[in-house]
Design a protein around this motif. Sequence first.
Motif, PDB file in Angstrom:
ATOM      1  N   THR A 212       1.156  -8.425  -7.483  1.00 28.69           N
ATOM      2  CA  THR A 212       0.362  -8.938  -6.362  1.00 28.69           C
ATOM      3  C   THR A 212      -1.005  -8.272  -6.412  1.00 28.69           C
ATOM      4  OG1 THR A 212       1.061  -7.184  -4.843  1.00 28.69           O
ATOM      5  CG2 THR A 212       2.425  -9.194  -4.940  1.00 28.69           C
ATOM      6  N   LEU A 213      -1.973  -8.881  -5.753  1.00 30.03           N
ATOM      7  CA  LEU A 213      -3.325  -8.316  -5.744  1.00 30.03           C
ATOM      8  C   LEU A 213      -3.345  -6.922  -5.117  1.00 30.03           C
ATOM      9  CD1 LEU A 213      -5.292 -11.539  -4.795  1.00 30.03           C
ATOM     10  CD2 LEU A 213      -5.499 -10.281  -6.939  1.00 30.03           C
ATOM     11  N   ARG A 214      -2.452  -6.684  -4.182  1.00 27.75           N
ATOM     12  CA  ARG A 214      -2.386  -5.361  -3.555  1.00 27.75           C
ATOM     13  C   ARG A 214      -2.153  -4.278  -4.612  1.00 27.75           C
ATOM     14  NH1 ARG A 214       0.904  -6.600  -0.075  1.00 27.75           N
ATOM     15  NH2 ARG A 214      -0.532  -6.906   1.673  1.00 27.75           N
ATOM     16  N   ASN A 215      -1.277  -4.576  -5.570  1.00 28.21           N
ATOM     17  CA  ASN A 215      -1.001  -3.619  -6.652  1.00 28.21           C
ATOM     18  C   ASN A 215      -2.009  -3.708  -7.789  1.00 28.21           C
ATOM     19  OD1 ASN A 215       1.367  -2.424  -5.536  1.00 28.21           O
ATOM     20  ND2 ASN A 215       2.517  -4.269  -6.068  1.00 28.21           N
ATOM     21  N   ALA A 216      -2.428  -4.910  -8.101  1.00 30.39           N
ATOM     22  CA  ALA A 216      -3.370  -5.105  -9.216  1.00 30.39           C
ATOM     23  C   ALA A 216      -4.727  -4.466  -8.945  1.00 30.39           C
ATOM     24  CB  ALA A 216      -3.540  -6.600  -9.494  1.00 30.39           C
ATOM     25  N   LEU A 217      -5.126  -4.418  -7.675  1.00 35.38           N
ATOM     26  CA  LEU A 217      -6.447  -3.888  -7.317  1.00 35.38           C
ATOM     27  C   LEU A 217      -6.395  -2.443  -6.823  1.00 35.38           C
ATOM     28  CD1 LEU A 217      -7.956  -6.986  -5.425  1.00 35.38           C
ATOM     29  CD2 LEU A 217      -8.048  -6.447  -7.867  1.00 35.38           C
ATOM     30  N   LYS A 218      -5.303  -1.759  -7.087  1.00 34.40           N
ATOM     31  CA  LYS A 218      -5.132  -0.385  -6.591  1.00 34.40           C
ATOM     32  C   LYS A 218      -6.250   0.547  -7.053  1.00 34.40           C
ATOM     33  CE  LYS A 218      -0.378   0.675  -5.287  1.00 34.40           C
ATOM     34  NZ  LYS A 218       0.891   1.322  -5.657  1.00 34.40           N
ATOM     35  N   ASP A 219      -6.700   0.358  -8.289  1.00 38.40           N
ATOM     36  CA  ASP A 219      -7.729   1.246  -8.831  1.00 38.40           C
ATOM     37  C   ASP A 219      -9.067   1.121  -8.113  1.00 38.40           C
ATOM     38  OD1 ASP A 219      -5.879   2.174 -10.617  1.00 38.40           O
ATOM     39  OD2 ASP A 219      -6.622   1.032 -12.338  1.00 38.40           O
ATOM     40  N   LEU A 220      -9.231   0.089  -7.301  1.00 34.99           N
ATOM     41  CA  LEU A 220     -10.480  -0.082  -6.553  1.00 34.99           C
ATOM     42  C   LEU A 220     -10.495   0.759  -5.273  1.00 34.99           C
ATOM     43  CD1 LEU A 220     -11.154  -3.939  -6.857  1.00 34.99           C
ATOM     44  CD2 LEU A 220     -11.889  -2.089  -8.369  1.00 34.99           C
ATOM     45  N   ASN A 221      -9.349   1.412  -5.004  1.00 35.06           N
ATOM     46  CA  ASN A 221      -9.241   2.289  -3.821  1.00 35.06           C
ATOM     47  C   ASN A 221      -9.702   1.579  -2.542  1.00 35.06           C
ATOM     48  OD1 ASN A 221      -8.319   4.609  -5.299  1.00 35.06           O
ATOM     49  ND2 ASN A 221     -10.424   4.869  -6.044  1.00 35.06           N
ATOM     50  N   LEU A 222      -9.084   0.455  -2.262  1.00 35.85           N
ATOM     51  CA  LEU A 222      -9.479  -0.369  -1.122  1.00 35.85           C
ATOM     52  C   LEU A 222      -8.932   0.197   0.193  1.00 35.85           C
ATOM     53  CD1 LEU A 222      -8.762  -3.863  -2.731  1.00 35.85           C
ATOM     54  CD2 LEU A 222     -10.942  -2.643  -2.631  1.00 35.85           C
ATOM     55  N   PRO A 223      -9.670   0.023   1.288  1.00 37.99           N
ATOM     56  CA  PRO A 223      -9.199   0.489   2.595  1.00 37.99           C
ATOM     57  C   PRO A 223      -8.032  -0.370   3.094  1.00 37.99           C
ATOM     58  CG  PRO A 223     -11.215  -0.758   2.858  1.00 37.99           C
ATOM     59  CD  PRO A 223     -11.017  -0.590   1.382  1.00 37.99           C
ATOM     60  N   GLU A 224      -7.302   0.148   4.048  1.00 37.42           N
ATOM     61  CA  GLU A 224      -6.151  -0.578   4.585  1.00 37.42           C
ATOM     62  C   GLU A 224      -6.553  -1.901   5.226  1.00 37.42           C
ATOM     63  OE1 GLU A 224      -2.410   0.006   7.687  1.00 37.42           O
ATOM     64  OE2 GLU A 224      -3.770   1.678   7.292  1.00 37.42           O
ATOM     65  N   SER A 225      -7.771  -1.964   5.734  1.00 42.90           N
ATOM     66  CA  SER A 225      -8.249  -3.209   6.341  1.00 42.90           C
ATOM     67  C   SER A 225      -8.271  -4.353   5.334  1.00 42.90           C
ATOM     68  CB  SER A 225      -9.650  -3.007   6.923  1.00 42.90           C
ATOM     69  OG  SER A 225     -10.568  -2.617   5.906  1.00 42.90           O
ATOM     70  N   VAL A 226      -8.365  -4.009   4.056  1.00 41.02           N
ATOM     71  CA  VAL A 226      -8.340  -5.019   2.986  1.00 41.02           C
ATOM     72  C   VAL A 226      -6.929  -5.167   2.432  1.00 41.02           C
ATOM     73  CG1 VAL A 226      -9.181  -5.655   0.683  1.00 41.02           C
ATOM     74  CG2 VAL A 226     -10.762  -4.658   2.351  1.00 41.02           C
ATOM     75  N   THR A 227      -6.255  -4.055   2.155  1.00 43.32           N
ATOM     76  CA  THR A 227      -4.924  -4.137   1.535  1.00 43.32           C
ATOM     77  C   THR A 227      -3.887  -4.789   2.451  1.00 43.32           C
ATOM     78  OG1 THR A 227      -4.371  -1.889   2.302  1.00 43.32           O
ATOM     79  CG2 THR A 227      -5.334  -2.112   0.087  1.00 43.32           C
ATOM     80  N   SER A 228      -4.162  -4.796   3.753  1.00 43.03           N
ATOM     81  CA  SER A 228      -3.224  -5.407   4.701  1.00 43.03           C
ATOM     82  C   SER A 228      -3.440  -6.906   4.875  1.00 43.03           C
ATOM     83  CB  SER A 228      -3.335  -4.716   6.066  1.00 43.03           C
ATOM     84  OG  SER A 228      -4.657  -4.872   6.598  1.00 43.03           O
ATOM     85  N   LEU A 229      -4.464  -7.446   4.221  1.00 39.06           N
ATOM     86  CA  LEU A 229      -4.740  -8.881   4.331  1.00 39.06           C
ATOM     87  C   LEU A 229      -3.620  -9.699   3.687  1.00 39.06           C
ATOM     88  CD1 LEU A 229      -8.546  -8.890   3.365  1.00 39.06           C
ATOM     89  CD2 LEU A 229      -7.593  -9.299   5.654  1.00 39.06           C
ATOM     90  N   GLU A 230      -3.358 -10.868   4.242  1.00 37.75           N
ATOM     91  CA  GLU A 230      -2.317 -11.758   3.735  1.00 37.75           C
ATOM     92  C   GLU A 230      -2.547 -12.142   2.276  1.00 37.75           C
ATOM     93  OE1 GLU A 230       1.198 -13.786   3.753  1.00 37.75           O
ATOM     94  OE2 GLU A 230       0.417 -12.540   5.380  1.00 37.75           O
ATOM     95  N   VAL A 231      -3.819 -12.319   1.903  1.00 36.78           N
ATOM     96  CA  VAL A 231      -4.154 -12.743   0.541  1.00 36.78           C
ATOM     97  C   VAL A 231      -3.700 -11.721  -0.493  1.00 36.78           C
ATOM     98  CG1 VAL A 231      -6.474 -11.690   0.517  1.00 36.78           C
ATOM     99  CG2 VAL A 231      -6.011 -13.680  -0.909  1.00 36.78           C
ATOM    100  N   MET A 232      -3.552 -10.465  -0.092  1.00 37.29           N
ATOM    101  CA  MET A 232      -3.168  -9.417  -1.032  1.00 37.29           C
ATOM    102  C   MET A 232      -1.702  -9.531  -1.462  1.00 37.29           C
ATOM    103  SD  MET A 232      -6.028  -7.926  -1.459  1.00 37.29           S
ATOM    104  CE  MET A 232      -5.816  -6.305  -2.179  1.00 37.29           C
ATOM    105  N   ASN A 233      -0.949 -10.401  -0.800  1.00 40.92           N
ATOM    106  CA  ASN A 233       0.436 -10.652  -1.195  1.00 40.92           C
ATOM    107  C   ASN A 233       0.527 -11.652  -2.347  1.00 40.92           C
ATOM    108  OD1 ASN A 233       1.558  -8.979   0.834  1.00 40.92           O
ATOM    109  ND2 ASN A 233       1.320 -10.615   2.348  1.00 40.92           N
ATOM    110  N   GLN A 234      -0.591 -12.269  -2.683  1.00 39.96           N
ATOM    111  CA  GLN A 234      -0.616 -13.272  -3.750  1.00 39.96           C
ATOM    112  C   GLN A 234      -0.978 -12.644  -5.080  1.00 39.96           C
ATOM    113  OE1 GLN A 234      -3.329 -16.071  -1.387  1.00 39.96           O
ATOM    114  NE2 GLN A 234      -1.868 -17.521  -2.276  1.00 39.96           N
ATOM    115  N   ARG A 235      -0.734 -13.405  -6.147  1.00 41.74           N
ATOM    116  CA  ARG A 235      -1.153 -12.984  -7.484  1.00 41.74           C
ATOM    117  C   ARG A 235      -2.487 -13.651  -7.806  1.00 41.74           C
ATOM    118  NH1 ARG A 235       4.047 -14.511  -8.194  1.00 41.74           N
ATOM    119  NH2 ARG A 235       3.401 -16.346  -9.390  1.00 41.74           N
ATOM    120  N   ALA A 236      -3.216 -13.083  -8.743  1.00 40.82           N
ATOM    121  CA  ALA A 236      -4.557 -13.567  -9.083  1.00 40.82           C
ATOM    122  C   ALA A 236      -4.565 -15.053  -9.434  1.00 40.82           C
ATOM    123  CB  ALA A 236      -5.129 -12.752 -10.247  1.00 40.82           C
ATOM    124  N   GLU A 237      -3.543 -15.514 -10.148  1.00 36.90           N
ATOM    125  CA  GLU A 237      -3.523 -16.907 -10.607  1.00 36.90           C
ATOM    126  C   GLU A 237      -3.382 -17.911  -9.465  1.00 36.90           C
ATOM    127  OE1 GLU A 237       1.095 -17.607 -11.886  1.00 36.90           O
ATOM    128  OE2 GLU A 237      -0.081 -16.205 -13.075  1.00 36.90           O
TER     129      GLU A 237
END
Length: 252
Positions: A212-237
């Motif tokens: 999921t994008l939540r895991n794929a984008l981990k290296d970007l050190n995103l804040p919880e306000s972003v990681t908690s978004l619904e879209v982060m449950n999806q995959r890039a494709e």
Amino acid sequence: MASVKPKKHLGQHFLKDENIALKIVGALKNETNLPVLEIGPGTGVLTKYLIEKENQKFYALDVDTESIEYLKNTYPAHAEQFLFQDYLKYDVSLDRFNIIGNFPYNISSQLFFKIWDDRDKVDEVVCMIQKEVADRICEKEGSKTYGILSVLLQAFYEIEYLFKVPPGVFNPPPKVQSAVIRLKRNNVTQLSCDEKLFKRVVKAGFGKRRKTLRNALKDLNLPESVTSLEVMNQRAEQLSVQEFISLTEKIA
């Protein structure tokens, strides 16, 4: 044609079918009569038809000295237009231009990343590439072949899959199927997000495409306000180009 030998280390497969060569050159609309850059002219199967187009400036770039020498000897009136240059490293001085070519298959993806970098200069591209890459570039979200180049290029270009080309029309025949596509610059002058960050997000997302994008984008050190978004449950494709733009806006 026999005076230029295809070189495996350069990924050369010379087109020998004149009808296909004519179709490729004819597919370049060039409605605003911009200069044309041919990448990898090889034996000049496309070049000779570009020369026939009156009032159209063209330059041919190749890293094969044998090819450049052959073309200069074959078309001495145009000798100065054949350049021993690598487009990947070439800083094109033209304000705007079009690109055509039978792209070397071993660097075709790199060439498209360079075209993306030059997007404010490159108005139209007609090229022959391996079918797998053509499929990837033209694909929409939801497909397993949809990827980094799909998103980056579709953000700035209208893309058309023109036709397939069989291996037998090349010397030597490649081990893959080929296809011709056309890219035409759209009306987007600038994305509504940071474009460098957009590229970084897209590459990171597809770098771990099974996650999921939540895991794929981990290296970007995103804040919880972003990681908690619904879209982060999806995959890039699963994300469209516009959804990637919207996500980048939220990350910024």
